[in-house]
Write a protein that holds these residues in place. Structure first.
Motif, PDB file in Angstrom:
ATOM      1  N   ILE A 294       0.856  -1.182   0.000  1.00  0.00           N
ATOM      2  CA  ILE A 294       0.000   0.000   0.000  1.00  0.00           C
ATOM      3  C   ILE A 294       0.888   1.226   0.000  1.00  0.00           C
ATOM      4  O   ILE A 294       1.799   1.350   0.819  1.00  0.00           O
ATOM      5  N   ASP A 295       0.639   2.135  -0.943  1.00  0.00           N
ATOM      6  CA  ASP A 295       1.388   3.387  -1.002  1.00  0.00           C
ATOM      7  C   ASP A 295       0.842   4.336   0.053  1.00  0.00           C
ATOM      8  O   ASP A 295      -0.325   4.712   0.021  1.00  0.00           O
ATOM      9  N   ILE A 296       1.685   4.709   0.989  1.00  0.00           N
ATOM     10  CA  ILE A 296       1.299   5.628   2.064  1.00  0.00           C
ATOM     11  C   ILE A 296       1.594   7.068   1.661  1.00  0.00           C
ATOM     12  O   ILE A 296       0.785   7.962   1.845  1.00  0.00           O
ATOM     13  N   ALA A 297       2.764   7.282   1.120  1.00  0.00           N
ATOM     14  CA  ALA A 297       3.222   8.590   0.651  1.00  0.00           C
ATOM     15  C   ALA A 297       4.270   8.312  -0.422  1.00  0.00           C
ATOM     16  O   ALA A 297       4.700   7.170  -0.576  1.00  0.00           O
ATOM     17  N   PRO A 298       4.697   9.325  -1.162  1.00  0.00           N
ATOM     18  CA  PRO A 298       5.732   9.086  -2.172  1.00  0.00           C
ATOM     19  C   PRO A 298       6.969   8.431  -1.561  1.00  0.00           C
ATOM     20  O   PRO A 298       7.555   8.958  -0.617  1.00  0.00           O
ATOM     21  N   GLY A 299       7.304   7.252  -2.032  1.00  0.00           N
ATOM     22  CA  GLY A 299       8.471   6.530  -1.550  1.00  0.00           C
ATOM     23  C   GLY A 299       8.259   5.746  -0.268  1.00  0.00           C
ATOM     24  O   GLY A 299       9.180   5.127   0.240  1.00  0.00           O
ATOM     25  N   VAL A 300       7.037   5.759   0.276  1.00  0.00           N
ATOM     26  CA  VAL A 300       6.746   5.044   1.523  1.00  0.00           C
ATOM     27  C   VAL A 300       5.633   4.036   1.253  1.00  0.00           C
ATOM     28  O   VAL A 300       4.535   4.409   0.850  1.00  0.00           O
ATOM     29  N   ARG A 301       5.960   2.752   1.461  1.00  0.00           N
ATOM     30  CA  ARG A 301       4.988   1.685   1.234  1.00  0.00           C
ATOM     31  C   ARG A 301       4.864   0.833   2.488  1.00  0.00           C
ATOM     32  O   ARG A 301       5.787   0.755   3.288  1.00  0.00           O
ATOM     33  N   LEU A 302       3.720   0.184   2.603  1.00  0.00           N
ATOM     34  CA  LEU A 302       3.435  -0.640   3.764  1.00  0.00           C
ATOM     35  C   LEU A 302       2.773  -1.929   3.293  1.00  0.00           C
ATOM     36  O   LEU A 302       1.895  -1.902   2.431  1.00  0.00           O
ATOM     37  N   ALA A 303       3.178  -3.054   3.850  1.00  0.00           N
ATOM     38  CA  ALA A 303       2.568  -4.337   3.503  1.00  0.00           C
ATOM     39  C   ALA A 303       1.155  -4.386   4.075  1.00  0.00           C
ATOM     40  O   ALA A 303       0.924  -4.017   5.228  1.00  0.00           O
TER      41      ALA A 303
END
Length: 88
Positions: free
Chosen positions: A2-11
């Protein structure tokens, strides 16, 4: 992921979803079904980058518990799927 913010992802597996009953008025439907959802994430145990974790812990927000979990409740819709999308 899941894209949280530009360059930050979370499973997606790091998110804990729970169906709960909505509060307040809404007729008989709201008393029989669990359409509201509660999303929680343990910040310290997550795979978020360290700078994001530090920013979250420094942020004063009622949705972040003393134990370091983010808890978001959504009950705006009569649809559980819509409430999941809103919480996310």
């Amino acid at each position: 992921m899941i894209d949280i913010a530009p360059g930050v992802r979370l499973a997606a597996t790091e998110l804990d979803w729970q169906a709960i009953r909505s509060s307040g008025p809404g007729g008989q439907h709201v008393n029989k079904t669990s359409t509201a959802v509660q999303l929680s994430l343990d910040i310290a145990a997550s795979s978020l980058p360290e700078y994001v974790k530090q920013a979250l812990f420094a942020h004063s927000d009622h949705r972040i518990t003393a134990s370091g979990k983010i808890i978001i409740k959504s009950q705006q819709s009569r649809s559980q799927e819509m409430n999941r999308a809103t919480a996310l």
